[in-house]
Design a protein around this motif. Sequence first.
Motif, PDB file in Angstrom:
ATOM      1  N   GLN A 536       5.689  -0.223  -8.015  1.00 22.62           N
ATOM      2  CA  GLN A 536       6.795  -0.564  -7.126  1.00 22.62           C
ATOM      3  C   GLN A 536       6.848   0.368  -5.919  1.00 22.62           C
ATOM      4  OE1 GLN A 536       9.840  -0.407 -10.149  1.00 22.62           O
ATOM      5  NE2 GLN A 536       9.993  -2.654 -10.266  1.00 22.62           N
ATOM      6  N   GLN A 537       6.432   1.610  -6.098  1.00 25.57           N
ATOM      7  CA  GLN A 537       6.398   2.544  -4.971  1.00 25.57           C
ATOM      8  C   GLN A 537       5.371   2.137  -3.926  1.00 25.57           C
ATOM      9  OE1 GLN A 537       5.898   6.456  -6.881  1.00 25.57           O
ATOM     10  NE2 GLN A 537       7.964   6.994  -6.158  1.00 25.57           N
ATOM     11  N   GLN A 538       4.416   1.305  -4.337  1.00 29.01           N
ATOM     12  CA  GLN A 538       3.411   0.773  -3.406  1.00 29.01           C
ATOM     13  C   GLN A 538       3.890  -0.545  -2.796  1.00 29.01           C
ATOM     14  OE1 GLN A 538      -0.444   0.570  -5.419  1.00 29.01           O
ATOM     15  NE2 GLN A 538       0.068   2.399  -6.608  1.00 29.01           N
ATOM     16  N   THR A 539       5.219  -0.772  -2.871  1.00 29.16           N
ATOM     17  CA  THR A 539       5.890  -1.987  -2.357  1.00 29.16           C
ATOM     18  C   THR A 539       5.357  -3.262  -3.022  1.00 29.16           C
ATOM     19  OG1 THR A 539       4.383  -2.350  -0.485  1.00 29.16           O
ATOM     20  CG2 THR A 539       6.254  -0.848  -0.130  1.00 29.16           C
ATOM     21  N   LYS A 540       5.011  -3.157  -4.304  1.00 27.76           N
ATOM     22  CA  LYS A 540       4.566  -4.319  -5.057  1.00 27.76           C
ATOM     23  C   LYS A 540       5.691  -4.812  -5.958  1.00 27.76           C
ATOM     24  CE  LYS A 540      -0.257  -2.749  -5.125  1.00 27.76           C
ATOM     25  NZ  LYS A 540      -1.419  -2.347  -5.957  1.00 27.76           N
ATOM     26  N   ALA A 553       1.524  -7.800 -20.992  1.00 29.37           N
ATOM     27  CA  ALA A 553       0.880  -7.684 -19.669  1.00 29.37           C
ATOM     28  C   ALA A 553       1.886  -7.276 -18.599  1.00 29.37           C
ATOM     29  CB  ALA A 553       0.219  -8.995 -19.273  1.00 29.37           C
ATOM     30  N   ILE A 554       1.338  -6.620 -17.556  1.00 28.79           N
ATOM     31  CA  ILE A 554       2.109  -6.294 -16.348  1.00 28.79           C
ATOM     32  C   ILE A 554       1.375  -6.935 -15.161  1.00 28.79           C
ATOM     33  CG2 ILE A 554       2.990  -4.474 -14.855  1.00 28.79           C
ATOM     34  CD1 ILE A 554       2.802  -2.553 -17.198  1.00 28.79           C
ATOM     35  N   ILE A 555       2.153  -7.588 -14.311  1.00 28.51           N
ATOM     36  CA  ILE A 555       1.566  -8.223 -13.124  1.00 28.51           C
ATOM     37  C   ILE A 555       2.203  -7.607 -11.879  1.00 28.51           C
ATOM     38  CG2 ILE A 555       1.094 -10.386 -11.920  1.00 28.51           C
ATOM     39  CD1 ILE A 555       1.735 -11.842 -14.547  1.00 28.51           C
ATOM     40  N   ALA A 556       1.360  -7.154 -10.947  1.00 29.43           N
ATOM     41  CA  ALA A 556       1.851  -6.625  -9.666  1.00 29.43           C
ATOM     42  C   ALA A 556       1.430  -7.574  -8.552  1.00 29.43           C
ATOM     43  CB  ALA A 556       1.289  -5.234  -9.415  1.00 29.43           C
ATOM     44  N   ILE A 557       2.400  -7.937  -7.697  1.00 30.08           N
ATOM     45  CA  ILE A 557       2.161  -8.905  -6.620  1.00 30.08           C
ATOM     46  C   ILE A 557       2.575  -8.275  -5.295  1.00 30.08           C
ATOM     47  CG2 ILE A 557       2.758 -11.176  -5.707  1.00 30.08           C
ATOM     48  CD1 ILE A 557       3.406 -11.984  -8.633  1.00 30.08           C
ATOM     49  N   ALA A 558       1.754  -8.430  -4.291  1.00 35.79           N
ATOM     50  CA  ALA A 558       2.068  -7.872  -2.972  1.00 35.79           C
ATOM     51  C   ALA A 558       1.387  -8.696  -1.884  1.00 35.79           C
ATOM     52  CB  ALA A 558       1.610  -6.419  -2.888  1.00 35.79           C
ATOM     53  N   ALA A 592       4.650   1.946   3.588  1.00 39.23           N
ATOM     54  CA  ALA A 592       3.517   1.760   2.680  1.00 39.23           C
ATOM     55  C   ALA A 592       2.341   1.094   3.398  1.00 39.23           C
ATOM     56  CB  ALA A 592       3.942   0.929   1.479  1.00 39.23           C
ATOM     57  N   VAL A 593       2.659   0.085   4.238  1.00 36.18           N
ATOM     58  CA  VAL A 593       1.614  -0.591   5.012  1.00 36.18           C
ATOM     59  C   VAL A 593       1.006   0.367   6.033  1.00 36.18           C
ATOM     60  CG1 VAL A 593       1.151  -2.455   6.664  1.00 36.18           C
ATOM     61  CG2 VAL A 593       2.611  -2.886   4.678  1.00 36.18           C
ATOM     62  N   ALA A 594       1.858   1.169   6.660  1.00 33.93           N
ATOM     63  CA  ALA A 594       1.389   2.124   7.665  1.00 33.93           C
ATOM     64  C   ALA A 594       0.429   3.140   7.058  1.00 33.93           C
ATOM     65  CB  ALA A 594       2.578   2.832   8.306  1.00 33.93           C
TER      66      ALA A 594
END
Length: 742
Positions: A536-540, A553-558, A592-594
């Motif tokens: 979540q800290q990676q803005t996911k 399972a864990i799913i990360a979406i971004a 995070a994107v920057a």
Amino acid sequence: MQIDNRSNELLKKVFPVEGMSCASCAVSVESMLNNTPGVVKAEVNFAANSVAVEYNAHLISPEVLKKSVQSIGYDLFIEDNAKEEQAELQHLKYQQLKKNTIWAGILTLPVVVIGMFFMHWPPGNWIMMVLTGIILFVFGNQFFINAFKQAKHGSANMDTLVALSSGIAFIFSAINTFFPHLMHRPGQHTPIYFESAAVVVTFILLGRLLEERSKSKTSSAIKKLMGLQAKTVTIDDNGTERVVDIENVHPNQIIIVKPGEKIAVDGTVITGTSYVNESSITGESVPVSKNQGDKVFAGTINQQGSFKFKAEKIGKETLLGQIIKHVEDTMGSKAPVQKLVDKISGIFVPIVLLIAITSFTAWMVLGTDDQWYHAITALVAVLAIACPCALGLATPTALMVGVGKGAENGILVKDAESLEIARKVNAVVLDKTGTITQGTPTVTDFIWLEKDFEKYAPLILGIEQRSEHPLGQSIVSYLKSQEIISTEPTDFENISGKGLKAKFDNKVILVGNRALLQAFNAPLSEDIAHQAHQLQQQTKTVSFIAVDQELIAIIAIADKIKAGSKEAINELQSAGIEVYMLTGDTFETAQAVAQQTGITHIIAGLLPTDKAAFVKQLQKEGKVVAMSGDGINDSPALAQADLSIAMGKGSDIAMDVAKMTLTSSDLRQIPKALRLSSFTVKTIRQNLFWAFIYNLIGIPLAAGLFYPIFGWQLNPMFAGAAMALSSVSVVTNSLRLQRKKI
């Protein structure tokens, strides 16, 4: 009281023009149209033989525009197949011009040999007169015909100069041939200019032949793009395959695409799968997988598979059609420097005529010896060398090659001015979503906590296929890419704000956020909670999957960073250009994107009007701003920017506003566009130098200005050669742009 809004309905169309032979012709056509009631603006592109006309459709018709242009000796193609008709006519004219040039050259050779080496041969003058007469009035008759048309309307152009220079030289020489003692002086040869007249016409014919050939090369980008269009298409007519011409395709028809075929129109795949080569549109060489629901575009090429798709956009409405239209419009538009050049060209011919007459008069009045010889030499040479053609070709030829070069590299230039502005850009403003990032949520991490995940993956796919949430579609896309085949669950339930619940073999399956786990008492260990927090800290966005309250399972979406975004940003910043990222997202997301792309300036939480205000603020600080975006919300900022760049996969409104469009939506095209601008402007300046230098040096030399000091006076024969060379130099220099690597 009702106002008829139709009176304000403006149309902008590009019409092919027939009969223009020089820059002054272009000025005449443009002036006539701009003074025609109902025309808002007309801009002639001499290099493209076309005119872009913006007019009120309820005050004037294309037929009236045609008559207006015909009244001054030119013609306008207004029919639907105008380009094909013009292309065919130009081909025939080119072949005739080639034939005339060859024959003129063959006949000029003996005229030059006799005039240079056998001037005292008694029958020489008579032979030269006959051969020169054929050269001028048979193979070069176009100059006299066009000059006469111009004279009828009280105007003059390059043909006027050629007709006067060669005609006066011929008449003067013919008089001296019939009456050799009229101007004869003891010890001197009677002045004869047959060879000068013949060479002037031949060189100008040769120059125009090379010019026409080169101009056709500069517009090759349009021809290549048009060549991408399919001619026929196979449609599914209630189960029966039928081949029809592309003109007979209608929206909502079912199109069948077989292996190796070009896709004819834009649409959406309904059945079948294949890979499609979209390099003609996006510039990407890797074929793209196409499945049900995917978009396909006209001009792209199907690979091995076959499929059916529903036609949605046809003809000029397709993406390829819009690209062609934009390229045509740009080639019909003018850079600011060209408008100045047009003004110069418009007064150039009258000034040259004045200089020629003044030179003739000065020699007759002030000359001490051989007045007639020097006076006629000056008159003919000045008229021969003073060609505004190179001046008229300097900007449009470079522009056309530059636009074509951009199109080949996935940079669609909408107007000429943008190619001048781009090189001055020192600040680039980028929208985040869809510009720096892909603009669609994608699974970045799919972490299975259960080793035997094969038995659950098909079930998760079956559950998510029933979901209407955008994040669910990203999970579906990910699992399908793993070639998972779905298993249908039972007792499916969508729990608002939390996720999905379903059953399979009496087991309860949960797919959703932490609130869903808590609602069904599914425990979350500290290790998994920490892992989720890091994602979540990676803005996911993090989702969990549990079976009978056990987490599996864990799913990360971004929204992933586009390939090439970081490289493009680094390249721009290394070139000393400030890069800013604007977004309506939170500061944490932007940061995070920057961090991933290296951008140092970020502004978050902005509304569309805020973005435009920020661009305006940069401009107040003296910066030349380029703005790149893909959405409707970016339109105000795009309109405000000095250079607006739209993503090709973005909204239609953004592309309508923008002055450039990146067809592949790859930010690496922005540095290329800036380099293309620098190369194009440099070429224009070089062209203008060559166009002016011939006249600046040649006209005083031809007039005999240096004769009293150095004994220099330009022979009309060499004047004609220099005139032709100036146009060839300009066009050749423009074509060098094609070999530039941007």
